[in-house]
Design a protein around this motif. Structure first.
Motif, mmCIF file in Angstrom:
data_model
loop_
_atom_site.group_PDB
_atom_site.id
_atom_site.type_symbol
_atom_site.label_atom_id
_atom_site.label_comp_id
_atom_site.label_asym_id
_atom_site.label_seq_id
_atom_site.Cartn_x
_atom_site.Cartn_y
_atom_site.Cartn_z
ATOM 1 N N LEU A 128 0.732 -1.267 -0.223
ATOM 2 C CA LEU A 128 -0.064 0.173 0.020
ATOM 3 C C LEU A 128 0.972 1.322 -0.193
ATOM 4 O O LEU A 128 1.713 1.359 0.801
ATOM 5 N N ILE A 129 0.617 1.944 -0.975
ATOM 6 C CA ILE A 129 1.421 3.303 -1.141
ATOM 7 C C ILE A 129 0.520 4.315 -0.498
ATOM 8 O O ILE A 129 -0.305 4.828 -0.749
ATOM 9 N N PRO A 130 1.447 5.161 0.442
ATOM 10 C CA PRO A 130 0.735 6.218 1.065
ATOM 11 C C PRO A 130 0.383 7.670 0.188
ATOM 12 O O PRO A 130 1.146 7.669 -0.694
ATOM 13 N N GLU A 131 -0.369 8.129 0.669
ATOM 14 C CA GLU A 131 -0.687 9.604 -0.139
ATOM 15 C C GLU A 131 0.464 10.538 0.667
ATOM 16 O O GLU A 131 0.355 10.670 1.611
ATOM 17 N N SER A 132 1.185 11.242 -0.299
ATOM 18 C CA SER A 132 2.416 11.851 0.215
ATOM 19 C C SER A 132 2.809 12.805 -0.846
ATOM 20 O O SER A 132 3.041 12.130 -1.952
ATOM 21 N N SER A 133 3.246 13.987 -0.618
ATOM 22 C CA SER A 133 3.777 14.889 -1.797
ATOM 23 C C SER A 133 5.318 14.607 -1.908
ATOM 24 O O SER A 133 5.873 14.968 -2.948
ATOM 25 N N THR A 134 5.799 13.876 -0.998
ATOM 26 C CA THR A 134 7.132 13.533 -1.099
ATOM 27 C C THR A 134 7.705 12.023 -1.524
ATOM 28 O O THR A 134 8.839 12.063 -2.295
ATOM 29 N N ASN A 135 6.790 11.160 -0.732
ATOM 30 C CA ASN A 135 7.406 9.743 -1.174
ATOM 31 C C ASN A 135 6.014 8.778 -1.155
ATOM 32 O O ASN A 135 5.854 8.275 -0.477
ATOM 33 N N GLY A 136 5.172 9.146 -2.135
ATOM 34 C CA GLY A 136 3.876 8.602 -2.097
ATOM 35 C C GLY A 136 3.218 8.990 -3.468
ATOM 36 O O GLY A 136 3.588 9.102 -4.560
ATOM 37 N N TRP A 137 1.850 9.146 -3.366
ATOM 38 C CA TRP A 137 1.150 9.713 -4.494
ATOM 39 C C TRP A 137 0.212 10.814 -4.214
ATOM 40 O O TRP A 137 0.061 11.206 -2.945
ATOM 41 N N GLN A 138 -0.081 11.697 -5.678
ATOM 42 C CA GLN A 138 -0.865 12.569 -5.199
ATOM 43 C C GLN A 138 -1.799 12.458 -6.140
ATOM 44 O O GLN A 138 -1.654 12.166 -7.526
ATOM 45 N N LEU A 139 -3.251 13.203 -5.797
ATOM 46 C CA LEU A 139 -4.345 13.127 -7.062
ATOM 47 C C LEU A 139 -4.021 14.406 -7.884
ATOM 48 O O LEU A 139 -3.831 15.513 -7.109
ATOM 49 N N VAL A 140 -3.617 14.413 -9.207
ATOM 50 C CA VAL A 140 -3.636 15.499 -9.811
ATOM 51 C C VAL A 140 -4.913 16.491 -9.820
ATOM 52 O O VAL A 140 -6.035 15.834 -10.292
ATOM 53 N N LYS A 141 -4.878 17.743 -9.525
ATOM 54 C CA LYS A 141 -6.122 18.526 -9.347
ATOM 55 C C LYS A 141 -5.767 19.774 -10.200
ATOM 56 O O LYS A 141 -4.825 20.153 -10.343
ATOM 57 N N GLU A 142 -6.908 20.321 -10.397
ATOM 58 C CA GLU A 142 -7.170 21.648 -10.855
ATOM 59 C C GLU A 142 -8.122 22.196 -10.435
ATOM 60 O O GLU A 142 -9.252 21.971 -10.329
ATOM 61 N N GLY A 143 -7.936 23.491 -9.813
ATOM 62 C CA GLY A 143 -8.968 24.286 -9.008
ATOM 63 C C GLY A 143 -9.509 23.436 -7.971
ATOM 64 O O GLY A 143 -10.710 23.508 -7.852
ATOM 65 N N GLY A 144 -8.990 22.960 -7.102
ATOM 66 C CA GLY A 144 -9.395 22.003 -5.956
ATOM 67 C C GLY A 144 -10.051 20.673 -6.333
ATOM 68 O O GLY A 144 -10.448 19.951 -5.766
ATOM 69 N N SER A 145 -10.294 20.430 -7.770
ATOM 70 C CA SER A 145 -10.959 19.311 -8.324
ATOM 71 C C SER A 145 -10.163 18.336 -8.938
ATOM 72 O O SER A 145 -9.136 18.753 -9.756
ATOM 73 N N PRO A 146 -10.305 17.175 -9.000
ATOM 74 C CA PRO A 146 -9.554 15.907 -9.711
ATOM 75 C C PRO A 146 -9.210 16.420 -11.410
ATOM 76 O O PRO A 146 -10.612 17.026 -11.760
ATOM 77 N N LYS A 147 -8.236 16.500 -11.682
ATOM 78 C CA LYS A 147 -8.106 17.231 -13.220
ATOM 79 C C LYS A 147 -8.010 16.163 -14.199
ATOM 80 O O LYS A 147 -7.768 14.901 -13.867
ATOM 81 N N TYR A 148 -9.042 16.254 -15.184
ATOM 82 C CA TYR A 148 -9.127 15.536 -16.573
ATOM 83 C C TYR A 148 -8.193 15.882 -17.488
ATOM 84 O O TYR A 148 -8.021 16.970 -17.829
ATOM 85 N N VAL A 149 -7.496 14.663 -17.650
ATOM 86 C CA VAL A 149 -6.496 14.788 -18.586
ATOM 87 C C VAL A 149 -6.809 13.764 -19.715
ATOM 88 O O VAL A 149 -6.693 12.492 -19.611
ATOM 89 N N SER A 150 -7.183 14.242 -20.987
ATOM 90 C CA SER A 150 -7.572 13.435 -22.042
ATOM 91 C C SER A 150 -6.478 12.362 -22.703
ATOM 92 O O SER A 150 -6.636 11.394 -23.153
ATOM 93 N N HIS A 151 -5.047 12.814 -22.664
ATOM 94 C CA HIS A 151 -3.966 12.190 -23.244
ATOM 95 C C HIS A 151 -2.616 12.468 -22.441
ATOM 96 O O HIS A 151 -2.068 13.343 -22.941
ATOM 97 N N GLN A 152 -2.547 11.179 -21.470
ATOM 98 C CA GLN A 152 -1.500 11.528 -20.636
ATOM 99 C C GLN A 152 -0.475 10.300 -20.740
ATOM 100 O O GLN A 152 -0.902 9.239 -20.761
ATOM 101 N N ASN A 153 0.996 10.745 -21.110
ATOM 102 C CA ASN A 153 1.797 9.824 -20.991
ATOM 103 C C ASN A 153 2.139 9.342 -19.476
ATOM 104 O O ASN A 153 2.528 9.884 -18.825
ATOM 105 N N LEU A 154 2.034 7.908 -19.240
ATOM 106 C CA LEU A 154 1.984 7.488 -17.755
ATOM 107 C C LEU A 154 3.470 6.952 -17.496
ATOM 108 O O LEU A 154 3.988 6.925 -16.314
#
Length: 170
Positions: A128-154
């Motif tokens: 389980l990977i923790p939510e963290s800005s330094t060693n984990g994951w972050q939800l990509v947001k725009e204006g406080g809401s999850p950001k929709y990206v139509s074409h993202q290289n993973l």
């Protein structure tokens, strides 16, 4: 020539294993060895006249005829190896080529829909990977809401280089 991989497939050349149907393993011939090809069969020689047996990775993907006798037929477009001496195949013999793909590093994970943020859990290899800005994951947001990206290289280059890896996975 023998098929190695599709044009865009990545190959870790240090892991290539070429095995004849009789169980013999072929060795890679260094590019520094100058080879005089025998167009009629199995007598390929180096510049000193010594027999050459093995394979060489062709660096540029392209279209190659995999047969030279009795006609050129059976072409393949992609990455190939060139066979020399005892490595040349005569029907019904065959060659097996195995290799590993280089490690891939992912900087992003695709979500199928807008998530309820409190329910997001990311597992990698059973951890389980923790939510963290330094060693984990972050939800990509725009204006406080999850950001929709139509074409993202993973893919990214490495854990320490987050620039896009090409060719990408989208």
């Amino acid at each position: 020539y023998w098929r190695l991989a599709e044009t865009n497939d990545e190959v870790d050349e240090s892991t290539i294993e070429v095995t004849l149907s009789n169980g013999k393993t072929l060795e890679q011939i260094p590019n520094t060895v100058s080879i005089v090809r025998d167009t009629t069969g199995f007598n390929d020689r180096d510049s000193n006249g010594n027999e050459v047996n093995g394979y060489r990775v062709i660096q540029n993907p392209g279209t190659y005829n995999r047969r030279f006798l009795p006609t050129a037929g059976e072409s393949f477009t992609g990455k190939v190896i060139e066979l020399f001496g005892e490595g040349k195949v005569t029907f019904p013999s065959c060659v097996t080529v195995n290799y590993k793909e280089p490690s891939k590093y992912y900087g992003y994970v695709h979500l199928n829909g807008r998530p309820v943020e409190s329910t997001i859990k990311l597992w990698i290899n059973g951890n389980l990977i923790p939510e963290s800005s330094t060693n984990g994951w972050q939800l990509v947001k725009e204006g406080g809401s999850p950001k929709y990206v139509s074409h993202q290289n993973l893919l990214i280059e490495s854990p320490t280089n987050r620039s896009e890896k090409k060719p990408g996975e989208y």
